[in-house]
Design an enzyme around this catalytic site. Sequence first.
Site, PDB file in Angstrom:
ATOM      1  N   ASP A  21     -83.289  77.355 -23.327  1.00 45.17           N
ATOM      2  CA  ASP A  21     -83.524  77.145 -21.900  1.00 45.17           C
ATOM      3  C   ASP A  21     -85.021  77.001 -21.610  1.00 45.17           C
ATOM      4  OD1 ASP A  21     -82.729  76.830 -19.312  1.00 45.17           O
ATOM      5  OD2 ASP A  21     -82.510  78.967 -18.875  1.00 45.17           O
ATOM      6  N   GLY A  22     -85.316  76.304 -20.516  1.00 45.40           N
ATOM      7  CA  GLY A  22     -86.699  76.229 -20.039  1.00 45.40           C
ATOM      8  C   GLY A  22     -87.414  74.920 -20.317  1.00 45.40           C
ATOM      9  N   TRP A  26     -91.032  74.009 -18.628  1.00 50.18           N
ATOM     10  CA  TRP A  26     -92.139  73.754 -19.573  1.00 50.18           C
ATOM     11  C   TRP A  26     -92.813  72.418 -19.234  1.00 50.18           C
ATOM     12  CZ3 TRP A  26     -93.113  69.957 -23.280  1.00 50.18           C
ATOM     13  CH2 TRP A  26     -94.073  70.267 -24.249  1.00 50.18           C
ATOM     14  N   HIS A  38     -87.207  67.905 -22.383  1.00 44.32           N
ATOM     15  CA  HIS A  38     -86.019  67.802 -23.240  1.00 44.32           C
ATOM     16  C   HIS A  38     -86.364  67.175 -24.591  1.00 44.32           C
ATOM     17  CE1 HIS A  38     -83.588  69.348 -20.128  1.00 44.32           C
ATOM     18  NE2 HIS A  38     -83.602  68.289 -19.357  1.00 44.32           N
ATOM     19  N   LEU A 132     -77.564  75.752 -44.370  1.00 47.13           N
ATOM     20  CA  LEU A 132     -77.388  76.109 -42.959  1.00 47.13           C
ATOM     21  C   LEU A 132     -76.394  75.179 -42.256  1.00 47.13           C
ATOM     22  CD1 LEU A 132     -78.556  77.722 -40.414  1.00 47.13           C
ATOM     23  CD2 LEU A 132     -79.963  75.687 -40.055  1.00 47.13           C
ATOM     24  N   GLU A 208     -75.925  90.922 -30.719  1.00 46.11           N
ATOM     25  CA  GLU A 208     -77.136  91.565 -30.218  1.00 46.11           C
ATOM     26  C   GLU A 208     -77.897  90.513 -29.414  1.00 46.11           C
ATOM     27  OE1 GLU A 208     -77.954  94.728 -30.568  1.00 46.11           O
ATOM     28  OE2 GLU A 208     -76.194  95.150 -31.806  1.00 46.11           O
TER      29      GLU A 208
HETATM   30  C1  IPE Z   1     -77.671  76.926 -20.105  1.00 43.85           C
HETATM   31  O1  IPE Z   1     -78.819  76.631 -19.414  1.00 43.85           O
HETATM   32  C2  IPE Z   1     -77.134  75.684 -20.743  1.00 43.85           C
HETATM   33  C3  IPE Z   1     -77.932  75.149 -21.826  1.00 43.85           C
HETATM   34  C4  IPE Z   1     -79.002  75.676 -22.347  1.00 43.85           C
HETATM   35  C5  IPE Z   1     -77.438  73.914 -22.378  1.00 43.85           C
HETATM   36  P1  IPE Z   1     -78.793  76.271 -17.859  1.00 43.85           P
HETATM   37  O2  IPE Z   1     -80.207  76.054 -17.478  1.00 43.85           O
HETATM   38  O3  IPE Z   1     -77.847  75.183 -17.586  1.00 43.85           O
HETATM   39  O4  IPE Z   1     -78.208  77.627 -17.244  1.00 43.85           O
HETATM   40  P2  IPE Z   1     -78.339  78.262 -15.792  1.00 43.85           P
HETATM   41  O5  IPE Z   1     -77.951  77.192 -14.823  1.00 43.85           O
HETATM   42  O6  IPE Z   1     -79.776  78.672 -15.643  1.00 43.85           O
HETATM   43  O7  IPE Z   1     -77.427  79.435 -15.830  1.00 43.85           O
HETATM   44  C1  IPE Z   2     -82.530  73.745 -21.159  1.00 47.31           C
HETATM   45  O1  IPE Z   2     -83.568  73.500 -20.301  1.00 47.31           O
HETATM   46  C2  IPE Z   2     -81.844  72.499 -21.626  1.00 47.31           C
HETATM   47  C3  IPE Z   2     -80.574  72.232 -20.957  1.00 47.31           C
HETATM   48  C4  IPE Z   2     -79.948  72.988 -20.124  1.00 47.31           C
HETATM   49  C5  IPE Z   2     -79.924  70.980 -21.295  1.00 47.31           C
HETATM   50  P1  IPE Z   2     -83.347  73.306 -18.744  1.00 47.31           P
HETATM   51  O2  IPE Z   2     -83.185  71.861 -18.470  1.00 47.31           O
HETATM   52  O3  IPE Z   2     -82.276  74.180 -18.235  1.00 47.31           O
HETATM   53  O4  IPE Z   2     -84.770  73.791 -18.206  1.00 47.31           O
HETATM   54  P2  IPE Z   2     -85.043  74.677 -16.927  1.00 47.31           P
HETATM   55  O5  IPE Z   2     -84.185  75.887 -17.038  1.00 47.31           O
HETATM   56  O6  IPE Z   2     -84.692  73.849 -15.736  1.00 47.31           O
HETATM   57  O7  IPE Z   2     -86.501  74.989 -17.008  1.00 47.31           O
HETATM   58 MG    MG Z   3     -82.182  76.059 -17.443  1.00 45.81          MG
END
Ligand code: IPE
Ligand code: IPE
Ligand code: MG
Length: 247
Positions: A21-22, A26, A38, A132, A208
């Site tokens: 996530d993030g 970023w 992405h 892996l 965990e």
């Molecule tokens: C979870 O992240 C899904 C993926 C990493 C693919 P999201 O960014 O979609 O989750 P929420 O909306 O913050 O819960």
């Molecule tokens: C995670 O990053 C990737 C996917 C969910 C596909 P996000 O796109 O959720 O990035 P944020 O959470 O908006 O920063």
């Molecule tokens: Mg996200």
Amino acid sequence: MRRRERIFRKPLPKHVAIILDGNGRWAKRRGQPRTYGHRHGALNLRRIAFEAHDLGIEVLSVYAFSTENWKRPQEEIDFLMQLPHNLREDFKDRFKHDEIRVVFSGRRDRVGKKNKELMAELEEKTKDREGLIVNVCLDYGGRHEIIEAAKSLAMAVQEGTRKPQDIDEAAIEEELYTHPLPPVDLLIRTSGELRISNFLLWQSAYAEFYFTKVHWPAFSVRRFHKAILSYQKRDRKFGGLKRSDHQ
Ligand code: IPE
Ligand code: IPE
Ligand code: MG
């Protein structure tokens, strides 16, 4: 590398799962579009997967696109749906020479014909590798996975090939996308959110958890090592008692 040596002193998690996530945050911080995040996120997957392979971890599951991510703008969805293609390119050199195997978990009926073929191709090409396993969760939702398992078992009962009283954990597990992978030992979520967002619900029953504020594209090998070291300090009891607490 000292941290690596420390990691090898204790048992490794067999199955590491990451909610990557993030990416968006970023990119935003750098004044870039979300898709830039992405792309860098996908490149980081390569880096962390190779390290997981070199460490000897058996399975790395990554949450690439959830069943809820279809709510995002079409442009972003289109970009994210290029992942199987990018994966094939990014891992090309390693797929050829290395033992990395790729499998996909998730719905295949909404990702497009091209992706479906590409996913099958990658799975087929790497199926005999013994290193892996990278389990890419694409259009994946834990609830949907369990619904599908329930449907399939109900159908078997209706057809008379299964009795309701015989439905146990193993029977459900056999119907999950992840069968026959082991349960999740360590679940990492980057970027500060403290939730599971419908990821590997069944498989993480005794995982965990490790949360970090670092955004996924910046989650380095050093940080990955830190997560594993944290896992190795945990006392996993699975509902029982520590050996030393037994009378
Ligand atoms: C979870 O992240 C899904 C993926 C990493 C693919 P999201 O960014 O979609 O989750 P929420 O909306 O913050 O819960
Ligand atoms: C995670 O990053 C990737 C996917 C969910 C596909 P996000 O796109 O959720 O990035 P944020 O959470 O908006 O920063
Ligand atoms: Mg996200």
